[in-house]
Design a protein around this motif. Structure first.
Motif, mmCIF file in Angstrom:
data_model
loop_
_atom_site.group_PDB
_atom_site.id
_atom_site.type_symbol
_atom_site.label_atom_id
_atom_site.label_comp_id
_atom_site.label_asym_id
_atom_site.label_seq_id
_atom_site.Cartn_x
_atom_site.Cartn_y
_atom_site.Cartn_z
ATOM 1 N N GLY A 1 0.814 -1.213 0.000
ATOM 2 C CA GLY A 1 0.000 0.000 0.000
ATOM 3 C C GLY A 1 0.844 1.257 0.000
ATOM 4 N N ILE A 2 1.943 1.254 0.762
ATOM 5 C CA ILE A 2 2.827 2.422 0.811
ATOM 6 C C ILE A 2 3.533 2.614 -0.525
ATOM 7 C CG2 ILE A 2 4.986 3.280 1.818
ATOM 8 C CD1 ILE A 2 4.009 2.279 4.519
ATOM 9 N N ARG A 3 4.025 1.528 -1.109
ATOM 10 C CA ARG A 3 4.696 1.643 -2.408
ATOM 11 C C ARG A 3 3.747 2.167 -3.486
ATOM 12 N NH1 ARG A 3 9.705 -0.675 -3.104
ATOM 13 N NH2 ARG A 3 10.465 -2.068 -1.451
ATOM 14 N N THR A 4 2.508 1.683 -3.463
ATOM 15 C CA THR A 4 1.518 2.140 -4.443
ATOM 16 C C THR A 4 1.237 3.627 -4.277
ATOM 17 O OG1 THR A 4 0.501 -0.062 -4.503
ATOM 18 C CG2 THR A 4 -0.823 1.791 -5.303
ATOM 19 N N ALA A 5 1.056 4.077 -3.022
ATOM 20 C CA ALA A 5 0.803 5.497 -2.768
ATOM 21 C C ALA A 5 2.025 6.340 -3.111
ATOM 22 C CB ALA A 5 0.410 5.708 -1.306
ATOM 23 N N ALA A 6 3.228 5.816 -2.830
ATOM 24 C CA ALA A 6 4.457 6.576 -3.087
ATOM 25 C C ALA A 6 4.662 6.818 -4.578
ATOM 26 C CB ALA A 6 5.663 5.844 -2.504
ATOM 27 N N ALA A 7 4.192 5.907 -5.413
ATOM 28 C CA ALA A 7 4.328 6.099 -6.856
ATOM 29 C C ALA A 7 3.604 7.365 -7.310
ATOM 30 C CB ALA A 7 3.777 4.880 -7.593
ATOM 31 N N LYS A 8 2.556 7.745 -6.582
ATOM 32 C CA LYS A 8 1.799 8.959 -6.922
ATOM 33 C C LYS A 8 2.257 10.158 -6.114
ATOM 34 C CE LYS A 8 -2.896 10.861 -7.069
ATOM 35 N NZ LYS A 8 -4.343 10.589 -6.870
ATOM 36 N N TYR A 9 2.425 9.985 -4.815
ATOM 37 C CA TYR A 9 2.662 11.123 -3.929
ATOM 38 C C TYR A 9 4.131 11.395 -3.629
ATOM 39 C CZ TYR A 9 -2.352 10.786 -3.110
ATOM 40 O OH TYR A 9 -3.710 10.733 -3.275
ATOM 41 N N ALA A 10 5.016 10.442 -3.939
ATOM 42 C CA ALA A 10 6.460 10.642 -3.727
ATOM 43 C C ALA A 10 7.205 10.321 -5.016
ATOM 44 C CB ALA A 10 6.959 9.776 -2.578
ATOM 45 N N SER A 11 6.637 10.763 -6.113
ATOM 46 C CA SER A 11 7.223 10.481 -7.427
ATOM 47 C C SER A 11 8.636 11.056 -7.543
ATOM 48 C CB SER A 11 6.332 11.080 -8.524
ATOM 49 O OG SER A 11 6.894 10.877 -9.797
ATOM 50 N N MET B 1 11.215 10.161 -5.860
ATOM 51 C CA MET B 1 11.917 10.133 -4.579
ATOM 52 C C MET B 1 12.258 8.696 -4.211
ATOM 53 S SD MET B 1 9.589 12.987 -2.592
ATOM 54 C CE MET B 1 10.850 13.621 -1.492
ATOM 55 N N SER B 2 13.189 8.534 -3.293
ATOM 56 C CA SER B 2 13.643 7.216 -2.858
ATOM 57 C C SER B 2 13.346 7.021 -1.375
ATOM 58 C CB SER B 2 15.145 7.062 -3.092
ATOM 59 O OG SER B 2 15.471 7.233 -4.461
ATOM 60 N N PRO B 3 13.019 5.789 -0.969
ATOM 61 C CA PRO B 3 12.813 5.546 0.463
ATOM 62 C C PRO B 3 14.093 5.791 1.251
ATOM 63 C CG PRO B 3 12.865 3.475 -0.761
ATOM 64 C CD PRO B 3 12.840 4.566 -1.771
ATOM 65 N N GLU B 4 13.945 6.411 2.408
ATOM 66 C CA GLU B 4 15.100 6.690 3.263
ATOM 67 C C GLU B 4 14.843 6.132 4.650
ATOM 68 O OE1 GLU B 4 17.617 10.506 4.939
ATOM 69 O OE2 GLU B 4 17.052 10.414 2.838
ATOM 70 N N GLY B 5 15.789 5.364 5.148
ATOM 71 C CA GLY B 5 15.619 4.765 6.464
ATOM 72 C C GLY B 5 14.672 3.581 6.420
ATOM 73 N N ASP B 6 14.397 3.029 7.585
ATOM 74 C CA ASP B 6 13.525 1.866 7.688
ATOM 75 C C ASP B 6 12.058 2.274 7.673
ATOM 76 O OD1 ASP B 6 15.683 0.135 7.867
ATOM 77 O OD2 ASP B 6 15.745 0.216 10.054
ATOM 78 N N MET B 7 11.210 1.296 7.375
ATOM 79 C CA MET B 7 9.771 1.511 7.441
ATOM 80 C C MET B 7 9.306 1.306 8.879
ATOM 81 S SD MET B 7 6.682 -0.413 5.347
ATOM 82 C CE MET B 7 7.220 0.326 3.798
ATOM 83 N N GLN C 1 6.568 5.326 5.753
ATOM 84 C CA GLN C 1 7.905 5.354 5.175
ATOM 85 C C GLN C 1 8.234 6.776 4.758
ATOM 86 O OE1 GLN C 1 10.345 2.815 4.608
ATOM 87 N NE2 GLN C 1 11.577 4.605 4.095
ATOM 88 N N VAL C 2 9.457 7.207 5.068
ATOM 89 C CA VAL C 2 9.935 8.518 4.633
ATOM 90 C C VAL C 2 10.635 8.358 3.287
ATOM 91 C CG1 VAL C 2 11.423 10.482 5.172
ATOM 92 C CG2 VAL C 2 10.207 9.282 7.022
ATOM 93 N N TYR C 3 10.314 9.266 2.354
ATOM 94 C CA TYR C 3 10.964 9.306 1.052
ATOM 95 C C TYR C 3 11.710 10.629 0.936
ATOM 96 C CZ TYR C 3 8.286 5.235 -0.448
ATOM 97 O OH TYR C 3 7.775 3.960 -0.553
ATOM 98 N N SER C 4 12.803 10.633 0.165
ATOM 99 C CA SER C 4 13.592 11.849 0.049
ATOM 100 C C SER C 4 14.177 11.982 -1.351
ATOM 101 C CB SER C 4 14.729 11.846 1.080
ATOM 102 O OG SER C 4 15.719 10.888 0.738
ATOM 103 N N ARG C 5 14.632 13.187 -1.631
ATOM 104 C CA ARG C 5 15.414 13.502 -2.825
ATOM 105 C C ARG C 5 16.330 14.656 -2.472
ATOM 106 N NH1 ARG C 5 13.967 18.365 -4.556
ATOM 107 N NH2 ARG C 5 11.792 19.055 -4.662
ATOM 108 N N PRO C 6 17.428 14.836 -3.191
ATOM 109 C CA PRO C 6 18.303 15.988 -2.930
ATOM 110 C C PRO C 6 17.571 17.298 -3.166
ATOM 111 C CG PRO C 6 19.446 14.359 -4.254
ATOM 112 C CD PRO C 6 17.995 13.936 -4.213
ATOM 113 N N LYS C 7 17.864 18.295 -2.347
ATOM 114 C CA LYS C 7 17.260 19.605 -2.520
ATOM 115 C C LYS C 7 17.809 20.242 -3.800
ATOM 116 C CE LYS C 7 16.622 22.170 1.118
ATOM 117 N NZ LYS C 7 16.880 23.095 2.265
#
Length: 226
Positions: free
Chosen positions: A107-117, A119-125, A219-225
């Motif tokens: 569910g998180i991966r599916t949502a991240a495809a839309k809302y964290a496009s 970006m990469s997962p950072e840290g543990d879930m 899950q936290v997702y991130s990208r470089p600023k």
């Protein structure tokens, strides 16, 4: 008061101000899921709201304080105080690497495809099992060189909420998702949260099973600023 203790309190106060300062954002296709932070990174920080003491009415906001529209869904002082008290009393989530492939992760991966496009997962879930009305939390350090999106999902939870609490005492609500349903997002792309503080700041992420219960995760997702 000794000079050493004065320095200690001054450092804590400085951290609180930095943590409560707005984060720069980029844009969003779903305002209800965007974080309560300024836009643009160089817009400057508005006056910060004061923390609410658990069980006590929240102090009025200072002159000039105006959080963006739809940034906070909990605006009633008593409801906010109750939320902060529950989050403070909550246990810690189980942190584990992604890769289990369970329903929460899917569910998180599916949502991240839309809302964290992009970006990469950072840290543990963070994971837990919550009954309706339950809270669980974990601390995540936000680096000033990156931008962040937080994605949550609950199996059996019909309304999952995420709350971002500022240090040092985690009694100040910095951001909150405004989505209904089992998915919760703070800082949806293209408006991720981009810290303007010059140092890394440890925020607490509160996962709240507002309606329904069952396995939940974030899950936290991130990208470089940029």
């Amino acid at each position: 008061m000794s000079s050493l203790r004065r320095v200690h309190f001054a450092l804590l106060g400085g951290l609180a101000v930095l943590a409560a300062a707005p984060l720069a954002c980029g844009g969003s296709d779903k305002p209800a899921a965007s974080a309560s932070f300024g836009v643009g990174g160089d817009a400057g920080a508005p006056p910060a709201a004061q923390p609410c003491a658990p069980g006590q009415p929240c102090p009025p906001p200072p002159p000039g304080y105006a959080p963006p529209a739809s940034s906070m869904t909990t605006t009633d002082p008593n409801a906010l105080a109750a939320l902060l008290a529950a989050a403070a009393a909550a246990g810690s989530a189980l942190l584990q690497p992604m890769g289990t492939g369970d329903a929460v992760e899917v569910g998180i991966r599916t949502a991240a495809a839309k809302y964290a496009s992009g970006m990469s997962p950072e840290g543990d879930m963070a994971k837990a099992n919550l009954a309706e009305g339950g809270h669980v939390g974990f601390v995540f350090q936000m680096d000033p060189t990156k931008c962040y999106t937080i994605v949550g999902y609950g199996v059996g939870t019909t309304d999952l909420d995420l709350n971002l609490l500022a240090p040092p005492f985690y009694n100040l609500l910095s951001a909150q998702d405004g989505m209904a349903g089992p998915t919760a997002v703070i800082g949806a792309t293209p408006k991720p949260m981009c810290p303007i503080a010059p140092i890394a700041v440890p925020y607490k992420i509160d996962i709240y099973a507002k309606k329904g219960g069952g396995p939940v995760g974030a899950q936290v997702y991130s990208r470089p600023k940029k």
